[in-house]
Design a protein around this motif. Structure first.
Motif, short mmCIF file in Angstrom:
data_model
loop_
_atom_site.label_atom_id
_atom_site.label_comp_id
_atom_site.label_asym_id
_atom_site.label_seq_id
_atom_site.Cartn_x
_atom_site.Cartn_y
_atom_site.Cartn_z
N VAL A 11 10.79 26.65 -12.34
CA VAL A 11 12.04 25.88 -12.40
C VAL A 11 12.53 25.55 -10.99
CG1 VAL A 11 14.46 25.98 -13.11
CG2 VAL A 11 12.68 26.72 -14.67
N ALA A 12 12.35 26.48 -10.05
CA ALA A 12 12.78 26.23 -8.68
C ALA A 12 11.99 25.07 -8.06
CB ALA A 12 12.60 27.48 -7.83
N ALA A 70 11.21 22.45 -9.47
CA ALA A 70 11.71 21.18 -10.02
C ALA A 70 13.14 20.89 -9.58
CB ALA A 70 11.65 21.22 -11.54
N GLN A 71 13.72 21.72 -8.74
CA GLN A 71 15.10 21.52 -8.30
C GLN A 71 15.15 20.72 -7.01
OE1 GLN A 71 17.67 22.35 -10.31
NE2 GLN A 71 15.99 22.85 -11.67
N PRO A 72 16.26 20.00 -6.78
CA PRO A 72 16.35 19.05 -5.67
C PRO A 72 15.94 19.51 -4.28
CG PRO A 72 18.19 18.74 -7.11
CD PRO A 72 17.43 19.93 -7.64
N VAL A 98 11.94 19.74 -4.69
CA VAL A 98 11.28 18.53 -5.18
C VAL A 98 11.50 17.35 -4.23
CG1 VAL A 98 13.08 17.56 -6.67
CG2 VAL A 98 10.72 17.29 -7.29
N HIS A 99 12.62 17.30 -3.56
CA HIS A 99 12.86 16.20 -2.62
C HIS A 99 12.04 16.37 -1.36
CE1 HIS A 99 16.63 14.26 -4.40
NE2 HIS A 99 16.11 15.05 -5.31
N ASP A 149 9.05 13.73 -3.20
CA ASP A 149 9.94 12.57 -3.28
C ASP A 149 9.24 11.33 -2.71
OD1 ASP A 149 12.17 11.12 -3.86
OD2 ASP A 149 13.27 11.72 -2.08
N LEU A 202 6.49 16.35 -11.55
CA LEU A 202 7.44 16.97 -12.47
C LEU A 202 6.81 17.30 -13.81
CD1 LEU A 202 10.68 14.94 -11.69
CD2 LEU A 202 10.19 17.32 -11.10
N TYR A 240 7.02 21.12 -15.12
CA TYR A 240 7.67 21.44 -16.39
C TYR A 240 6.66 21.95 -17.41
CZ TYR A 240 12.09 19.40 -14.88
OH TYR A 240 13.26 19.14 -14.23
#
Length: 74
Positions: A26-27, A29-31, A34-35, A39, A55, A59
Motif C-alpha cells: 500500500v505504501a 501506491a501512495q503519493p 508513486v510520484h 510518475d 499501480l 494493487y
C-alpha cells in the motif's frame, strides 16, 4: 481470567509478515513514493501508460497478500 490481547496486533509470525507485506504494498501506491518512482507515461506497457501498469502490479500484489493471509487463516 486471561489478560486481554488486542486483535489489532498479529500474534503469529505469518501474521506479522502479512501485515508488513500489505503495508509495504500500500505504501508503494501512495503519493510520495508513486510520484517519485512511477510518475511518467512512457514507456507504454501492453497499451497502458507506465503509471497505470505500475499501480496495477502494486494493487494486485496487495490483493495477493490478502488472499494469502485468508488461505492461511491468519
Amino acid at each position: 481470567m486471561t489478560p486481554f490481547r488486542s486483535h489489532y496486533r498479529p500474534r503469529t509470525r505469518a501474521g506479522r509478515i502479512a501485515v508488513i507485506a500489505f503495508i509495504a504494498c500500500v505504501a508503494l501506491a501512495q503519493p510520495p513514493i508513486v510520484h517519485g518512482l512511477a510518475d511518467r507515461v512512457e514507456p507504454w506497457i501492453l497499451g497502458t501508460p507506465f503509471l497505470f501498469a505500475y499501480l496495477l502490479v502494486v494493487y494486485s500484489a496487495a490483493i495477493g497478500v490478502l488472499v494469502w493471509a485468508l488461505r492461511k487463516k491468519i
